[in-house]
Design a protein around this motif. Structure first.
Motif, PDB file in Angstrom:
ATOM      1  N   TYR A 172       0.588  -0.979  -0.222  1.00 54.80           N
ATOM      2  CA  TYR A 172       0.017  -0.271   0.119  1.00 54.80           C
ATOM      3  C   TYR A 172       0.897   1.621   0.241  1.00 54.80           C
ATOM      4  O   TYR A 172       1.625   1.688   0.728  1.00 54.80           O
ATOM      5  CB  TYR A 172      -0.552  -0.528   1.316  1.00 54.80           C
ATOM      6  N   GLN A 174      -0.656   4.652  -1.439  1.00 51.31           N
ATOM      7  CA  GLN A 174      -1.255   5.506  -1.972  1.00 51.31           C
ATOM      8  C   GLN A 174      -1.901   6.177  -0.414  1.00 51.31           C
ATOM      9  O   GLN A 174      -1.422   5.643   0.865  1.00 51.31           O
ATOM     10  CB  GLN A 174      -2.722   5.325  -2.804  1.00 51.31           C
ATOM     11  N   ILE A 186     -12.594  -2.040  -3.615  1.00 52.63           N
ATOM     12  CA  ILE A 186     -12.365  -0.621  -4.625  1.00 52.63           C
ATOM     13  C   ILE A 186     -11.437  -0.028  -3.198  1.00 52.63           C
ATOM     14  O   ILE A 186     -10.603   0.734  -4.067  1.00 52.63           O
ATOM     15  CB  ILE A 186     -13.659  -0.931  -5.337  1.00 52.63           C
ATOM     16  N   SER A 187     -12.445   0.657  -2.218  1.00 57.09           N
ATOM     17  CA  SER A 187     -11.633   1.531  -1.632  1.00 57.09           C
ATOM     18  C   SER A 187     -10.531   0.989  -1.220  1.00 57.09           C
ATOM     19  O   SER A 187      -9.407   2.588  -0.908  1.00 57.09           O
ATOM     20  CB  SER A 187     -12.728   1.941  -1.069  1.00 57.09           C
ATOM     21  N   THR A 189      -8.187  -1.602  -1.946  1.00 55.68           N
ATOM     22  CA  THR A 189      -6.910  -1.527  -2.943  1.00 55.68           C
ATOM     23  C   THR A 189      -7.128  -0.579  -3.302  1.00 55.68           C
ATOM     24  O   THR A 189      -5.617  -0.754  -4.791  1.00 55.68           O
ATOM     25  CB  THR A 189      -7.870  -2.993  -3.928  1.00 55.68           C
ATOM     26  N   ASN A 190      -7.851   0.381  -4.267  1.00 58.90           N
ATOM     27  CA  ASN A 190      -7.525   1.799  -4.626  1.00 58.90           C
ATOM     28  C   ASN A 190      -5.817   1.937  -4.037  1.00 58.90           C
ATOM     29  O   ASN A 190      -5.260   3.296  -4.640  1.00 58.90           O
ATOM     30  CB  ASN A 190      -8.327   2.661  -4.625  1.00 58.90           C
ATOM     31  N   GLN A 191      -5.981   2.093  -2.363  1.00 53.26           N
ATOM     32  CA  GLN A 191      -5.309   2.959  -1.834  1.00 53.26           C
ATOM     33  C   GLN A 191      -3.616   2.089  -2.353  1.00 53.26           C
ATOM     34  O   GLN A 191      -2.856   1.864  -1.947  1.00 53.26           O
ATOM     35  CB  GLN A 191      -4.996   2.647  -0.082  1.00 53.26           C
ATOM     36  N   CYS A 193      -0.172   0.041  -4.780  1.00 50.29           N
ATOM     37  CA  CYS A 193      -0.077  -0.120  -6.206  1.00 50.29           C
ATOM     38  C   CYS A 193       1.054  -1.491  -6.222  1.00 50.29           C
ATOM     39  O   CYS A 193       0.801  -2.187  -6.071  1.00 50.29           O
ATOM     40  CB  CYS A 193       1.274   1.122  -5.467  1.00 50.29           C
ATOM     41  N   ARG A 197      -2.430  -4.834  -7.836  1.00 48.01           N
ATOM     42  CA  ARG A 197      -3.498  -3.953  -7.230  1.00 48.01           C
ATOM     43  C   ARG A 197      -4.746  -4.698  -8.440  1.00 48.01           C
ATOM     44  O   ARG A 197      -6.085  -5.103  -8.468  1.00 48.01           O
ATOM     45  CB  ARG A 197      -3.598  -3.061  -7.566  1.00 48.01           C
ATOM     46  N   LYS A 198      -4.776  -4.032  -9.952  1.00 45.63           N
ATOM     47  CA  LYS A 198      -5.740  -4.804 -11.055  1.00 45.63           C
ATOM     48  C   LYS A 198      -6.026  -5.953 -11.120  1.00 45.63           C
ATOM     49  O   LYS A 198      -7.365  -6.347 -10.945  1.00 45.63           O
ATOM     50  CB  LYS A 198      -5.462  -4.562 -11.630  1.00 45.63           C
ATOM     51  N   GLN A 201      -8.638  -6.625  -8.415  1.00 48.55           N
ATOM     52  CA  GLN A 201      -9.331  -5.843  -8.268  1.00 48.55           C
ATOM     53  C   GLN A 201     -10.993  -7.316  -9.618  1.00 48.55           C
ATOM     54  O   GLN A 201     -11.436  -6.936  -9.456  1.00 48.55           O
ATOM     55  CB  GLN A 201      -9.295  -4.637  -9.361  1.00 48.55           C
TER      56      GLN A 201
END
Length: 319
Positions: A172, A174, A186-187, A189-191, A193, A197-198, A201
């Protein structure tokens, strides 16, 4: 709190629940009051259903046992998600620890998947009751319903563990701000890098589609079959009576699936919402069914309604 490591990767110790980014601080108290009332409705309504069905021996039948499992799921979901966001707006407590956030994420997605499979069990119950009524006492018993509902609770468990462990393995780097009212995949894993990560998701999306679309496909087929059987009946009184037995299940299913489908389709066709509207829509389709379902059970299910009215009359006579 974020600890910076030598490899330029940060280790997040806490997350901050942002809630509605556009909400003015002057509206924090009304927002917390509304959320508290929603939580109170979820608590009172679903605990009432659980206690009422357990207390009333005449209601301990397959259909109402499924209602109990749905009530337990709704009660659990409200308890997992609402207290934290209420405390954020009421007491200014936005901090949630790293592992607490992951625990909340697990239960958010797990309980949503359990609800989806329980709706499948409910549709199966109505399908057999109406399409093959003579076989219903043999095919649908309390023990079979317990087994089916138990499967609905167990089946998503290993899938959710895959999601959790995959998310936990991500680095992490972000911010640690959750732009949502509770921690979801989503909230969080958006943090993270990196390319993983993709992948995480995409895997989660595939699991979510399995847990939502497989039950939905069966539910649609079963209710279409039920409607065809009802339309073929020559007795209008019989049609109305049987349709009335399906109405609560159809309402509950629509409340769960239709808003989700609307959001997914809107995103698919490129219709974008503001962050606040998106969060509001997610809250509505997550929490509105949990608050409304007990009302549907009581007022749209004839046997529960009649039993409840009888109990109220007896109580009045006793007074």
């Amino acid at each position: 709190e974020i600890m910076v490591l030598s490899s330029n990767i940060t280790r997040i110790h806490n997350f901050f629940i942002l809630g509605f980014p556009g909400l003015s601080p002057s509206y924090y108290s009304p927002a917390s009051a509304v959320l508290f009332l929603v939580y109170l409705a979820i608590l009172v309504g679903n605990i009432f259903i659980l206690v009422f069905v357990i207390y009333e021996k005449s209601l301990q039948k397959p259909t109402y046992l499924v209602f109990c499992h749905l009530a337990l799921t709704d009660l659990s979901f409200g308890t997992v998600t609402l207290p934290k966001i209420i405390s954020k707006y009421w007491f200014g407590n936005s901090i949630i620890s790293f592992y607490e956030c992951f625990t909340q994420m697990f239960f958010v997605h797990y309980l949503g998947s359990v609800m989806s499979f329980l709706l499948l069990v409910m549709a199966l119950d109505r399908f057999i009751a109406i399409c093959v009524p003579l076989r219903y006492p043999v095919l649908i018993t309390n023990n079979i319903i317990f087994a089916l509902c138990g499967s609905a609770w167990f089946l998503p468990l290993p899938l959710m563990m895959i999601i959790i462990f995959q998310a936990l393995s991500l680095p992490y780097c972000q911010s640690n701000i959750i732009t949502q009212c509770y921690c979801d995949h989503i909230s969080i894993t958006n943090q993270a890098c990196g390319n993983d990560r993709k992948i995480a998701q995409i895997v989660t999306l595939c699991i979510a589609m399995f847990c939502l679309l497989v039950p939905l496909a069966f539910i649609l087929i079963s209710y279409v079959s039920v409607i065809i059987v009802i339309l073929k009946m020559s007795n209008s009184a019989g049609r109305s009576r049987i349709l009335a037995t399906c109405t609560p299940q159809i309402f509950i299913t629509c409340l769960f699936y239709l808003p989700r489908c609307f959001v997914y389709i809107a995103n698919l066709v490129g219709f974008s919402f503001s962050v606040d509207v998106r969060i509001l829509l997610i809250l509505l389709y997550s929490l509105l069914p949990a608050a409304v379902n007990p009302i549907i059970y009581c007022f749209k299910t004839q046997e529960i309604k009649h039993t409840l009215i009888k109990r109220i009359k007896v109580a009045k006579i006793g007074i």
